[in-house]
Design a protein around this motif. Sequence first.
Motif, PDB file in Angstrom:
ATOM      1  N   ALA A  30      44.523  36.684  26.065  1.00  0.00           N
ATOM      2  CA  ALA A  30      45.466  37.369  26.947  1.00  0.00           C
ATOM      3  C   ALA A  30      46.537  38.060  26.096  1.00  0.00           C
ATOM      4  O   ALA A  30      46.966  37.495  25.098  1.00  0.00           O
ATOM      5  N   PRO A  31      46.979  39.260  26.457  1.00  0.00           N
ATOM      6  CA  PRO A  31      46.409  40.057  27.544  1.00  0.00           C
ATOM      7  C   PRO A  31      44.996  40.530  27.212  1.00  0.00           C
ATOM      8  O   PRO A  31      44.565  40.460  26.055  1.00  0.00           O
ATOM      9  N   SER A  32      44.292  40.992  28.212  1.00  0.00           N
ATOM     10  CA  SER A  32      42.909  41.424  28.011  1.00  0.00           C
ATOM     11  C   SER A  32      42.847  42.630  27.083  1.00  0.00           C
ATOM     12  O   SER A  32      43.826  43.368  26.917  1.00  0.00           O
ATOM     13  N   GLY A  33      41.669  42.822  26.500  1.00  0.00           N
ATOM     14  CA  GLY A  33      41.482  43.985  25.644  1.00  0.00           C
ATOM     15  C   GLY A  33      41.696  45.287  26.391  1.00  0.00           C
ATOM     16  O   GLY A  33      42.233  46.262  25.840  1.00  0.00           O
ATOM     17  N   THR A  34      41.297  45.313  27.663  1.00  0.00           N
ATOM     18  CA  THR A  34      41.499  46.516  28.460  1.00  0.00           C
ATOM     19  C   THR A  34      42.978  46.768  28.707  1.00  0.00           C
ATOM     20  O   THR A  34      43.441  47.911  28.665  1.00  0.00           O
ATOM     21  N   ALA A  35      43.740  45.696  28.951  1.00  0.00           N
ATOM     22  CA  ALA A  35      45.179  45.847  29.154  1.00  0.00           C
ATOM     23  C   ALA A  35      45.843  46.413  27.900  1.00  0.00           C
ATOM     24  O   ALA A  35      46.690  47.315  27.974  1.00  0.00           O
ATOM     25  N   VAL A  36      45.460  45.896  26.743  1.00  0.00           N
ATOM     26  CA  VAL A  36      46.019  46.409  25.487  1.00  0.00           C
ATOM     27  C   VAL A  36      45.629  47.870  25.290  1.00  0.00           C
ATOM     28  O   VAL A  36      46.438  48.691  24.844  1.00  0.00           O
ATOM     29  N   ALA A  37      44.375  48.203  25.647  1.00  0.00           N
ATOM     30  CA  ALA A  37      43.933  49.597  25.537  1.00  0.00           C
ATOM     31  C   ALA A  37      44.764  50.500  26.440  1.00  0.00           C
ATOM     32  O   ALA A  37      45.114  51.628  26.067  1.00  0.00           O
ATOM     33  N   LEU A  38      45.117  50.010  27.628  1.00  0.00           N
ATOM     34  CA  LEU A  38      45.987  50.780  28.517  1.00  0.00           C
ATOM     35  C   LEU A  38      47.368  50.979  27.885  1.00  0.00           C
ATOM     36  O   LEU A  38      47.941  52.069  27.955  1.00  0.00           O
ATOM     37  N   GLY A  39      47.887  49.914  27.279  1.00  0.00           N
ATOM     38  CA  GLY A  39      49.173  50.028  26.597  1.00  0.00           C
ATOM     39  C   GLY A  39      49.127  51.031  25.464  1.00  0.00           C
ATOM     40  O   GLY A  39      50.066  51.828  25.280  1.00  0.00           O
ATOM     41  N   ARG A  40      48.035  51.025  24.720  1.00  0.00           N
ATOM     42  CA  ARG A  40      47.885  51.985  23.624  1.00  0.00           C
ATOM     43  C   ARG A  40      47.779  53.407  24.157  1.00  0.00           C
ATOM     44  O   ARG A  40      48.265  54.361  23.533  1.00  0.00           O
ATOM     45  N   ALA A  41      47.128  53.574  25.312  1.00  0.00           N
ATOM     46  CA  ALA A  41      47.014  54.899  25.922  1.00  0.00           C
ATOM     47  C   ALA A  41      48.394  55.413  26.330  1.00  0.00           C
ATOM     48  O   ALA A  41      48.704  56.599  26.144  1.00  0.00           O
ATOM     49  N   VAL A  42      49.225  54.529  26.885  1.00  0.00           N
ATOM     50  CA  VAL A  42      50.581  54.910  27.255  1.00  0.00           C
ATOM     51  C   VAL A  42      51.365  55.329  26.008  1.00  0.00           C
ATOM     52  O   VAL A  42      52.046  56.372  25.989  1.00  0.00           O
ATOM     53  N   ALA A  43      51.269  54.518  24.960  1.00  0.00           N
ATOM     54  CA  ALA A  43      51.982  54.824  23.722  1.00  0.00           C
ATOM     55  C   ALA A  43      51.506  56.146  23.123  1.00  0.00           C
ATOM     56  O   ALA A  43      52.315  56.963  22.656  1.00  0.00           O
ATOM     57  N   ALA A  44      50.192  56.371  23.159  1.00  0.00           N
ATOM     58  CA  ALA A  44      49.649  57.619  22.614  1.00  0.00           C
ATOM     59  C   ALA A  44      50.149  58.819  23.402  1.00  0.00           C
ATOM     60  O   ALA A  44      50.483  59.862  22.832  1.00  0.00           O
ATOM     61  N   GLY A  45      50.225  58.670  24.723  1.00  0.00           N
ATOM     62  CA  GLY A  45      50.725  59.762  25.550  1.00  0.00           C
ATOM     63  C   GLY A  45      52.169  60.097  25.233  1.00  0.00           C
ATOM     64  O   GLY A  45      52.585  61.258  25.348  1.00  0.00           O
ATOM     65  N   ARG A  46      52.929  59.087  24.822  1.00  0.00           N
ATOM     66  CA  ARG A  46      54.337  59.281  24.487  1.00  0.00           C
ATOM     67  C   ARG A  46      54.546  59.595  23.005  1.00  0.00           C
ATOM     68  O   ARG A  46      55.685  59.764  22.559  1.00  0.00           O
ATOM     69  N   GLY A  47      53.433  59.615  22.249  1.00  0.00           N
ATOM     70  CA  GLY A  47      53.525  59.963  20.844  1.00  0.00           C
ATOM     71  C   GLY A  47      54.224  58.935  19.993  1.00  0.00           C
ATOM     72  O   GLY A  47      54.953  59.289  19.061  1.00  0.00           O
ATOM     73  N   GLU A  48      54.009  57.648  20.302  1.00  0.00           N
ATOM     74  CA  GLU A  48      54.664  56.592  19.552  1.00  0.00           C
ATOM     75  C   GLU A  48      53.759  55.382  19.414  1.00  0.00           C
ATOM     76  O   GLU A  48      52.698  55.307  20.048  1.00  0.00           O
ATOM     77  N   ALA A  49      54.149  54.427  18.582  1.00  0.00           N
ATOM     78  CA  ALA A  49      53.391  53.191  18.427  1.00  0.00           C
ATOM     79  C   ALA A  49      53.655  52.283  19.624  1.00  0.00           C
ATOM     80  O   ALA A  49      54.727  52.321  20.231  1.00  0.00           O
ATOM     81  N   LEU A  50      52.661  51.468  19.954  1.00  0.00           N
ATOM     82  CA  LEU A  50      52.797  50.543  21.073  1.00  0.00           C
ATOM     83  C   LEU A  50      53.789  49.442  20.743  1.00  0.00           C
ATOM     84  O   LEU A  50      53.673  48.759  19.730  1.00  0.00           O
ATOM     85  N   ARG A  51      54.777  49.269  21.618  1.00  0.00           N
ATOM     86  CA  ARG A  51      55.715  48.154  21.530  1.00  0.00           C
ATOM     87  C   ARG A  51      55.524  47.294  22.777  1.00  0.00           C
ATOM     88  O   ARG A  51      55.840  47.728  23.879  1.00  0.00           O
TER      89      ARG A  51
END
Length: 241
Positions: free
Chosen positions: A139-160
């Motif tokens: 936890a969190p699931s791999g898909t959840a982390v992938a969603l977080g990374r997608a959000v970070a990528a859209g904002r042009g920053e590293a995932l926090r």
Amino acid sequence: MARIGIAGIGGRMGKLLAEEIAAAGAALAGGTARGDDPAVLFAASDVVIDFTHAHAAPVHAAAAVAAGTPLVLGSSGLSDAEEAAVRDAASHVAIVYAANFSPGVNLMLAIAERMAASLPGADYDAEIVEMHHRQKVDAPSGTAVALGRAVAAGRGEALRMESGRDGHTGPRQTGTVGFAALRGGQVVGEHTLLFAAGSEHIALTHRSFDRRVYATGAVRAALWVVGKPPGLYGMKDVLGM
């Protein structure tokens, strides 16, 4: 006819994969159980699908390199070191590595990135809530982390990440992505991405009702990756997104 091998063929996903391989008109090259030498399977296969354990990912990636056999990897919860081993192997052999093989989830990831690009973190808090069956160990699931990374990528920053809130945590940090993981029953998988601002909330939700969707997607990826040059690919490549 492509020969597809299955790591962990005796498991729940392994059995579904075997059925989907037959449905796709491909040949089942064989499979491994715990304790088997993966080198034998990789040598006999045109491509191998692995949905086993995160700790097995580096071993199977190394076997893929040794045999020159592409790998489709769907294990979740990989550590940074395990992901690094997979990336290194992908410089020698084609690997499709995805947090989720559902076409719907991968479309959701693409939409999430575009939404995040238009909804700045200074104004919109991003929260991800996921629920899975009680047997899931990470936890969190791999898909959840992938969603977080997608959000970070859209904002042009590293995932926090901001997760595991408990007790007196203080106010929410601006620009982070919040995670909440629920476990119970036999839920196949549910993920909701919420953008919350002072004046509006926007929610994006995906629900899986049958694990077969993951098996179907993985077989599609296996057929696609045969003959591809070395590299680390994702389901976006497979789906042509």
